[in-house]
Design an enzyme around this catalytic site. Structure first.
Site, PDB file in Angstrom:
ATOM      1  N   SER A 159       5.218   0.231   5.812  1.00  0.00           N
ATOM      2  CA  SER A 159       4.048   0.898   6.028  1.00  0.00           C
ATOM      3  C   SER A 159       3.303   0.104   7.314  1.00  0.00           C
ATOM      4  CB  SER A 159       3.075   0.511   4.995  1.00  0.00           C
ATOM      5  OG  SER A 159       1.955   0.836   5.181  1.00  0.00           O
ATOM      6  N   TYR A 176       0.144  -4.601  -1.895  1.00  0.00           N
ATOM      7  CA  TYR A 176       1.114  -3.683  -1.065  1.00  0.00           C
ATOM      8  C   TYR A 176       1.175  -4.262   0.149  1.00  0.00           C
ATOM      9  CZ  TYR A 176       1.904   0.844   0.807  1.00  0.00           C
ATOM     10  OH  TYR A 176       2.430   2.088   1.207  1.00  0.00           O
TER      11      TYR A 176
END
Ligand SMILES: NC(=O)c1ccc[n+]([C@@H]2O[C@H](COP(=O)([O-])OP(=O)(O)OC[C@H]3O[C@@H](n4cnc5c(N)ncnc54)[C@H](OP(=O)(O)O)[C@@H]3O)[C@@H](O)[C@H]2O)c1
Length: 286
Positions: A159, A176
């Site tokens: 990401s 994350y």
């Protein structure tokens, strides 16, 4: 005269056998669809909910113009014993795998002051540890048919959160971001380890693509239209964007590409936190 191959042969995956984790929806489903459309003979998809995974495989098998087959093998790959079972089940049906898309991921969002240790464990386990264990267990299948001219591929879905700083306000995603930075670096390490075994390892780092996981954060940041308008190229990611990069990284066209990360966000990662949530709204929610 140049002796390059035909362009369709450079950008396709004829007869290849692929595995896509998190293949039942979102980016994983786009990847599985793209791999079947580009010529894969078998695409194994996996996710936790058996009925949803089976339905996704059925919908893939109904895609017009494909010759290959999608096969559902539900598994919770956050558990090492389930990774072992998944790899065994795949090994009963094929003696080799050419492409592994390690895509399944999870996130956790909470305001800074409320973050606890347990918010780390689920995310780091699935997004990092399981990626390593899966690649490790699948290496014999990936190495089986891999050659210098026709290497196997591992692609991790990272990401841009693992490349740039994010705010996030009431939905700050510390584990994350850290997990995605970790999986980018893990993929580079795997590229060094597995390159000599003719297995190329690369990462895709998407920005926002509307999906079940992303929609929560997209709403926190003001919605799709507002985010699209703020981005450098005026939009968010769409299915074809992910499909195109997946097919490239699995095709002959990328057979000399190893250990890279491709940001897939219209360039947003270059210019700081475009997606900073509205300060007043954040303060009101904290
Ligand atoms: N969409 C974005 O904007 C975006 C941006 C950057 C990176 N990413 C990354 O892209 C990947 C896919 O995300 P997405 O947006 O497509 O999310 P999504 O729509 O929520 O899909 C997640 C997929 O992973 C599966 N999954 C979740 N936990 C699992 C587990 N323990 N074992 C096996 N499968 C599991 C889900 O199925 P079950 O729930 O049934 O298990 C589902 O198939 C993730 O790694 C995410 O971090 C997404």
């Amino acid at each position: 005269m140049s002796e390059i191959s035909s362009i369709p042969s450079l950008f396709s995956t004829p007869g290849k056998v692929a595995v896509v984790t998190g293949g039942s929806r979102g980016l994983g489903l786009h990847a599985a669809t793209a791999l079947l459309l580009s010529g894969c003979s078998k695409v194994y998809i996996t996710s936790r909910k058996a009925a949803v995974c089976d339905e996704a495989a059925a919908s893939l098998n109904a895609v017009k113009g494909i010759r290959g087959k999608a096969i559902s093998i539900p598994a919770d790959i956050s558990k090492p014993e389930e990774i072992t079972r998944l790899v065994k089940e795949i090994g009963k049906d094929t003696d080799h795998v050419d492409i592994l898309i390690a895509n399944a991921g999870a996130t956790w969002g909470a305001p800074y002051g409320t973050w606890k240790k347990e918010f780390w464990d689920k995310v780091m386990t699935l997004n990092v540890t399981s990626v390593f264990l899966l690649v490790q267990e699948m290496t014999p299948l990936l190495a089986k048919n891999a050659t210098i001219a026709d290497p196997s591929r591992v692609i991790t879905t990272a990401s841009v959160a693992g490349i740039k700083g994010f705010s996030g306000g009431p939905n700050a995603t510390y584990s994350y971001s850290a997990s995605k930075a970790a999986v980018i670096h893990l993929t580079k390490h795997l590229a060094v380890e597995l390159g000599p075994r003719r297995i190329l390892c690369n990462s895709i780092a998407p920005g926002f693509f509307p999906s079940k996981m992303a929609n929560v954060l997209i709403d926190v940041y003001g919605g799709k239209d507002k985010l699209a308008e703020k981005n450098l190229n005026g939009r968010l990611g769409v299915e074809d964007d992910f499909a195109g990069v997946v097919v490239f990284l699995c095709s002959k066209a990328s057979s000399h590409v190893n250990g890279v990360v491709i940001p897939l966000d219209g360039g947003g990662h270059l210019v700081g936190d475009l997606f900073r949530p509205d300060e007043a709204e954040v303060k009101a929610k904290l």
